[in-house]
Every structure is written in structure tokens, then in C-alpha cells.
Write an enzyme that holds these catalytic residues in place. Structure first.
Site, PDB file in Angstrom:
ATOM      1  CD  GLU A 100      46.992  21.934   5.957  1.00  0.00           C
ATOM      2  OE1 GLU A 100      48.249  20.986   6.130  1.00  0.00           O
ATOM      3  OE2 GLU A 100      47.731  23.309   5.049  1.00  0.00           O
ATOM      4  CG  HIS A 119      52.798  21.900   6.625  1.00  0.00           C
ATOM      5  ND1 HIS A 119      53.593  21.581   6.296  1.00  0.00           N
ATOM      6  CD2 HIS A 119      52.769  22.759   6.264  1.00  0.00           C
ATOM      7  CE1 HIS A 119      53.945  22.420   5.512  1.00  0.00           C
ATOM      8  NE2 HIS A 119      54.208  23.688   5.820  1.00  0.00           N
TER       9      HIS A 119
END
Length: 161
Positions: A100, A119
Site C-alpha cells: 500500500e 483507505h
């Protein structure tokens, strides 16, 4: 019930009874997986949970089940998940990934049956009042030469040396 859910099984480190029903101990998770249509991961990332969702975990999930990860990317073994997604046996909704941020061209971007969302925390009505209280408190502390709250310590020389 909302979403016409027949049963929700919650799992934690230890068993307990709550107003909303039982919480199963973590040790029962393998037995619960084959019955779940949806498995939602909401756990901190630590040495116990890193790679928790590996090939064995995914193999125990019901055919056609949905894995939802709102925890941390490294809780899921990405290669094992890709294998299940590419076979079409499982689907996934990922709020987090490993790695990520997910780089351009990563196989997860093209995997069938996966939804990837950013996110990010959504704004709530509680944010602005809390922020105003914190700001007023911090300013009062600064003016009165009191220790500030929520100080983040950093390494390195502050004097430029």
C-alpha cells in the site's frame, strides 16, 4: 434485520457473552469460516495477525464467499488472495492492500471479483466540535506555558546541527 442477515458471528481473542450475542474465541475461527458468506477483517496489525489470512484460511472459506478487509493490508497474504480471486472461487472488497499504496500494474487491479476502495476515514459530525475543543485547549496550554497534548516526538536535531 438489516441486510437480511441471518446470523452474525463475532470473533475476538477470548470468548464472552454480550447483549448482542456471543463473541467466539479466535480458536473457533477455522470452524466458523466454512459457514460464512462474508468475512470482515477488522483487526490491528501485529505479529499474531500478520499473514493471518493465508492460503489455508482462504481455503476454509465457503465457495462464493466475500472477504472484506478494513483492517491492514498485511493481515492478508496478497498472493494467496490473488490465487482465489483468479480462480473465481472467492470475491473481495479491499479498503487496504499489501503493498500500500497499490502500485499501477499490480495484479490486484485486474483481478476478477475484487473491489478496491481508498483507505480514508469519512468526515463525521463529531470532527469539527472535537477539533475546536482541541484547538482551544492547546492554545490555552500554550499561552499558560503548560505541556501541550498529543505531542509527537521526532528524531533529529531541532537546532539544525
Amino acid at each position: 434485520m438489516p441486510f437480511e442477515v441471518a446470523r452474525v458471528a463475532r470473533v475476538a481473542r477470548s470468548a464472552r457473552a454480550t447483549e448482542r450475542g456471543p463473541v467466539h474465541p479466535f480458536t473457533e475461527l477455522p470452524a466458523l469460516l466454512p459457514e460464512a458468506d462474508v468475512v470482515i477483517l477488522s483487526t490491528p496489525l501485529n505479529e499474531t495477525t500478520r499473514g493471518l489470512v493465508d492460503a489455508g484460511f482462504l481455503a476454509r472459506m465457503k465457495d462464493g464467499a466475500l472477504l472484506v478487509n478494513v483492517a491492514r493490508g498485511a493481515v492478508v497474504d496478497t498472493e494467496a488472495l490473488l490465487t482465489e480471486l483468479e480462480s473465481g472461487r472467492l470475491t473481495a472488497a479491499l479498503d487496504v492492500t499489501d503493498p500500500e499504496p497499490l502500485p499501477p500494474g499490480h495484479p490486484l487491479w485486474q483481478a476478477p471479483g475484487v473491489l478496491i476502495s481508498p483507505h480514508v476515514g469519512g468526515p463525521t459530525s463529531a470532527f469539527l466540535p472535537r477539533a475546536k475543543r482541541l484547538l482551544a485547549d492547546q492554545l490555552g496550554r500554550f499561552v499558560n506555558r503548560e505541556p501541550l497534548r498529543n505531542v509527537i516526538l521526532t528524531t533529529g536535531a531541532a537546532d539544525g546541527a
